[in-house]
Design an enzyme around this catalytic site. Sequence first.
Site, short mmCIF file in Angstrom:
data_model
loop_
_atom_site.label_atom_id
_atom_site.label_comp_id
_atom_site.label_asym_id
_atom_site.label_seq_id
_atom_site.Cartn_x
_atom_site.Cartn_y
_atom_site.Cartn_z
NE ARG A 1 -4.24 -1.66 1.82
CZ ARG A 1 -5.23 -1.78 2.68
NH1 ARG A 1 -5.26 -1.01 3.75
NH2 ARG A 1 -6.20 -2.64 2.48
CG ASP B 1 -14.38 6.45 6.62
OD1 ASP B 1 -15.05 5.41 6.60
OD2 ASP B 1 -13.12 6.46 6.63
C1 LIG Z 1 -14.44 -1.93 5.69
S1 LIG Z 1 -15.02 -0.29 5.68
C2 LIG Z 1 -16.70 -0.51 6.18
C3 LIG Z 1 -17.64 0.40 5.43
C4 LIG Z 1 -19.13 0.22 5.75
N1 LIG Z 1 -19.42 0.55 7.12
C5 LIG Z 1 -19.57 -1.18 5.44
O1 LIG Z 1 -19.87 -1.95 6.36
O2 LIG Z 1 -19.64 -1.53 4.25
C6 LIG Z 1 -14.25 0.35 7.17
C7 LIG Z 1 -14.19 1.87 7.22
O3 LIG Z 1 -13.81 2.29 8.53
C8 LIG Z 1 -13.00 3.44 8.41
N2 LIG Z 1 -12.24 3.66 9.65
C9 LIG Z 1 -11.21 2.93 10.13
N3 LIG Z 1 -10.76 3.47 11.29
C10 LIG Z 1 -11.52 4.55 11.53
C11 LIG Z 1 -11.53 5.54 12.56
N4 LIG Z 1 -10.67 5.51 13.59
N5 LIG Z 1 -12.44 6.53 12.48
C12 LIG Z 1 -13.33 6.58 11.46
N6 LIG Z 1 -13.36 5.69 10.45
C13 LIG Z 1 -12.47 4.68 10.49
C14 LIG Z 1 -12.14 3.15 7.19
O4 LIG Z 1 -11.60 4.32 6.64
C15 LIG Z 1 -13.15 2.45 6.27
O5 LIG Z 1 -13.74 3.35 5.37
#
Ligand SMILES: C[S@@+](CC[C@H](N)C(=O)[O-])C[C@H]1O[C@@H](n2cnc3c(N)ncnc32)[C@H](O)[C@@H]1O
Length: 279
Positions: free
Chosen positions: A39, A142
């Site tokens: 990445r 996010d």
């Molecule tokens: C796998 S995606 C899930 C998206 C959606 N909720 C779903 O279930 O399809 C995880 C998301 O969590 C976000 N994320 C990770 N750590 C975070 C944090 N500390 N605060 C806010 N968002 C976070 C990532 O950027 C990513 O977009």
Amino acid sequence: MQRLDPTLSDEEFSCFKQFILQEAGIDLPASKRSLVQSRLAKRLRRLGVGSYGAYWQLLRKPESQAERQRAVNMLSTNETYFFREPQHFQWLERRALEIQQRGGAVKVWSAACSSGEEPYTIAMVLAETLGMRGNWRVYATDINTKVLGLAKRAVYPTDRVQRTPPLLWQKYFLRGRDEYAGMVRVLPELAKRVEFSSLNLLHCNRFAHADFDIVFLRNVLIYFNEGTKLEVLRKLCSRMREGGHLLIGHSESLHKLNLPLAQEEPSRYRLVCGHGGEG
Ligand SMILES: C[S@@+](CC[C@H](N)C(=O)[O-])C[C@H]1O[C@@H](n2cnc3c(N)ncnc32)[C@H](O)[C@@H]1O
């Protein structure tokens, strides 16, 4: 001659591991070393930085705030799709009607919204159930500013919206033409009902909005360790209305966490007493 990319040593991996744990609460196991390497590799090439150690030194500089955000964007996983885990949306229909019957606005938060598929799915369901101009609002946040940009743009390749029920597809997506052939746009009237902003779950008690009836916190807890989960959930509970609901991913669990949440279904919880967390 082909140039060889540098390798990420164990020591360098532990610097990035510590970084993303502190910045986002994401706890990377050792098995993710090659993922981190791949990445970041493109960014090293783009900057002309010869090693991961040198990139780490760059990241640590106080003036590297924008680069740190970029690294967070690169190290977070954003997989998502429309109508993911569809039982939650069937339940949302019923719950939204109940809230409306009590005469209240329906306030929903997609707290790790990635590129927008989840909050737009919520908005479609609410528009279908309560009307496009009904008394409802979706907030979506996010930590990753890159995916938030995609979310606000609301344009998706057609193959990414395949799971949307055909009737909703026809109603809420506009088919792209010319340079947008093979893409769809979320109907602007619907897109306007979703408010996006950047928010780190580690500080979600500072979110400007509160009193949520329903919070979607799906497929993000899997990246956190138990301590971070507890910290995030306590803060998140402080933004919920008493009796409000929390939805988590089907593969996630709040087992043994001391929280004011009662389990109603394997991935659905209800806030049982006041503001259980930190304000
Ligand atoms: C796998 S995606 C899930 C998206 C959606 N909720 C779903 O279930 O399809 C995880 C998301 O969590 C976000 N994320 C990770 N750590 C975070 C944090 N500390 N605060 C806010 N968002 C976070 C990532 O950027 C990513 O977009």
